[in-house]
Scaffold this active site. Structure first.
Site, PDB file in Angstrom:
ATOM      1  N   GLY A   1       0.889  -1.305   0.026  1.00 38.35           N
ATOM      2  CA  GLY A   1      -0.207   0.013  -0.069  1.00 38.35           C
ATOM      3  C   GLY A   1       0.743   1.158   0.083  1.00 38.35           C
ATOM      4  O   GLY A   1       1.839   1.174  -0.379  1.00 38.35           O
ATOM      5  N   GLY A   2       0.421   2.461   0.270  1.00 41.42           N
ATOM      6  CA  GLY A   2       0.875   3.489   0.201  1.00 41.42           C
ATOM      7  C   GLY A   2       1.941   3.821   1.397  1.00 41.42           C
ATOM      8  O   GLY A   2       3.074   4.490   1.351  1.00 41.42           O
TER       9      GLY A   2
ATOM     10  N   VAL B   1       2.199  -6.029   3.299  1.00 39.31           N
ATOM     11  CA  VAL B   1       1.849  -6.939   4.220  1.00 39.31           C
ATOM     12  C   VAL B   1       2.063  -8.041   3.645  1.00 39.31           C
ATOM     13  O   VAL B   1       2.347  -8.375   2.495  1.00 39.31           O
ATOM     14  CB  VAL B   1       0.090  -7.092   3.967  1.00 39.31           C
ATOM     15  CG1 VAL B   1      -0.472  -7.913   4.969  1.00 39.31           C
ATOM     16  CG2 VAL B   1      -0.231  -5.446   4.406  1.00 39.31           C
TER      17      VAL B   1
ATOM     18  N   ASP C   1     -10.674   6.230   6.864  1.00 38.27           N
ATOM     19  CA  ASP C   1     -10.135   5.797   5.339  1.00 38.27           C
ATOM     20  C   ASP C   1     -10.933   4.727   4.893  1.00 38.27           C
ATOM     21  O   ASP C   1     -10.188   4.008   4.540  1.00 38.27           O
ATOM     22  CB  ASP C   1      -8.789   5.895   5.387  1.00 38.27           C
ATOM     23  CG  ASP C   1      -8.146   5.838   3.900  1.00 38.27           C
ATOM     24  OD1 ASP C   1      -8.664   6.316   2.972  1.00 38.27           O
ATOM     25  OD2 ASP C   1      -6.948   5.213   3.990  1.00 38.27           O
TER      26      ASP C   1
END
Length: 345
Positions: free
Chosen positions: A81-82, A86, A195
């Site tokens: 992700g940003g 993971v 978010d």
């Protein structure tokens, strides 16, 4: 011109962009290069001997075969992700599959980013609800700080939308109702998500053939009652939210409450049911301005067969002023079920 959204990190790009500059993911809807058909190439992985240990640093990231703190054996990277990567791993103590979330690149040297990760663990350890992913452990120190979560065998809502397009009403309402129940639990603990988007929802198969919707990634979460120090931790250097799903008050930087998450879930519901967003714009700035000043598109213009009562429920969830939305997630969820009629029973 419609912006293209990365299915992993949620960042938006304007055409002719074809790949996310953050993680290299192909952008859904982008035209192929030179008219070629999109294809994927099998990813090669480097393996170290089983049980081997390498020192993990920002320049020496996790690889299959690594073991964190002598306990978590890394199997593969499953998402980027940003802010974090993971990994799937096995807990050698319990023999259960777990997910390891570790900061990326320069963020591993960012004290604020490490504080955000730690704060996520502190908040998520309070959760005890099947529709919210808990945090099992906070490990490491400094650049090697990481979170441990249950590994959910499922599909993100973003991936499902990309695969099947819009949801049928009878498929969407159970998922949305579960999300309202999970978020209501978080809100009752005084925790906002801030978010909510399809990338942060996982659909987990259940033994009875159904699916369980699980809210993930409370990395931007914030307790309702916070100090100025915490507010700085959750804002410095990070875009607070994803433009397509941000409430007007979040865009303006005003104080938030549960009704901001209700707005984001209203956007998510509209996208699930239509395959499109209720607000559009040629750029992220145009999109956010339309959230502030525009009216959402009509649900029944895109899906005339859907109940008008459902359109009214979504319209209320997307009200510009929080006071005109539903007072809490549970009320929103019950209204969604009632407006859908027999398919939701």
């Amino acid at each position: 011109m419609t912006s293209l959204r990365c299915p992993l990190c949620g960042r938006t790009f304007d055409p002719p962009a074809r790949f996310c500059t953050q993680d290299g993911t192909p952008l859904p809807g982008a035209p192929p290069l030179f008219g070629a058909s999109p294809r994927t190439t099998p990813r090669r992985t480097m393996r170290t001997p089983p049980g081997a240990f390498r020192h993990v640093t920002p320049l020496n990231p996790l690889r299959p075969g690594d073991v964190l703190d002598g306990r978590y054996a890394i199997e593969e990277r499953v998402a980027v992700g940003g802010m974090a990567a993971v990994y799937r791993a096995v807990d050698r103590t319990t023999h259960d599959p777990v997910a390891i979330k570790m900061l990326l690149g320069t963020l591993t040297r960012d004290g604020d980013a490490i504080a955000r990760l730690t704060r996520e663990a502190e908040l998520a350890r309070q959760f005890d609800h099947p529709n919210i992913c808990p945090i099992l452990d906070l490990g490491g120190t400094g650049p090697a700080t990481y979170l441990v979560m249950p590994f959910l065998e499922g599909e993100t809502l973003a991936a499902r939308e990309e695969r099947i397009g819009r949801f049928e009403l009878g498929e969407a309402i159970p998922v949305l109702f579960q999300l309202t129940e999970g978020l209501q639990h978080a809100h009752e603990l005084g925790i906002l998500h801030r978010d909510l988007k399809p990338e942060n929802v996982v659909l987990v198969p259940e033994p009875d053939g159904g699916e369980r919707a699980v809210v993930m990634d409370f990395g931007l979460a914030k307790a309702n009652e916070t100090s100025g120090a915490l507010a700085r931790i959750t804002s410095t250097g990070i875009v607070l939210g994803t433009p397509e799903f941000m409430s007007p008050e979040q865009i303006r930087g005003l104080p938030l409450d549960a009704r901001s998450d209700i707005y984001a879930l209203g956007v998510l519901a509209f996208e699930m049911l239509t395959g499109e967003l209720p607000f559009v714009g040629d750029t992220a700035q145009d999109l956010m301005m339309n959230h502030l000043t525009g009216m959402p598109r009509r649900l029944t213009d895109l899906r005339p067969e859907l109940p008008m009562a459902l359109e009214s429920v979504l319209f209320r969830s997307l009200a510009t002023s929080p006071r005109n939305r539903f007072p809490d997630m549970r009320t929103f969820g019950l209204a969604l079920r009632a407006s859908a009629g027999p398919v939701a029973s």
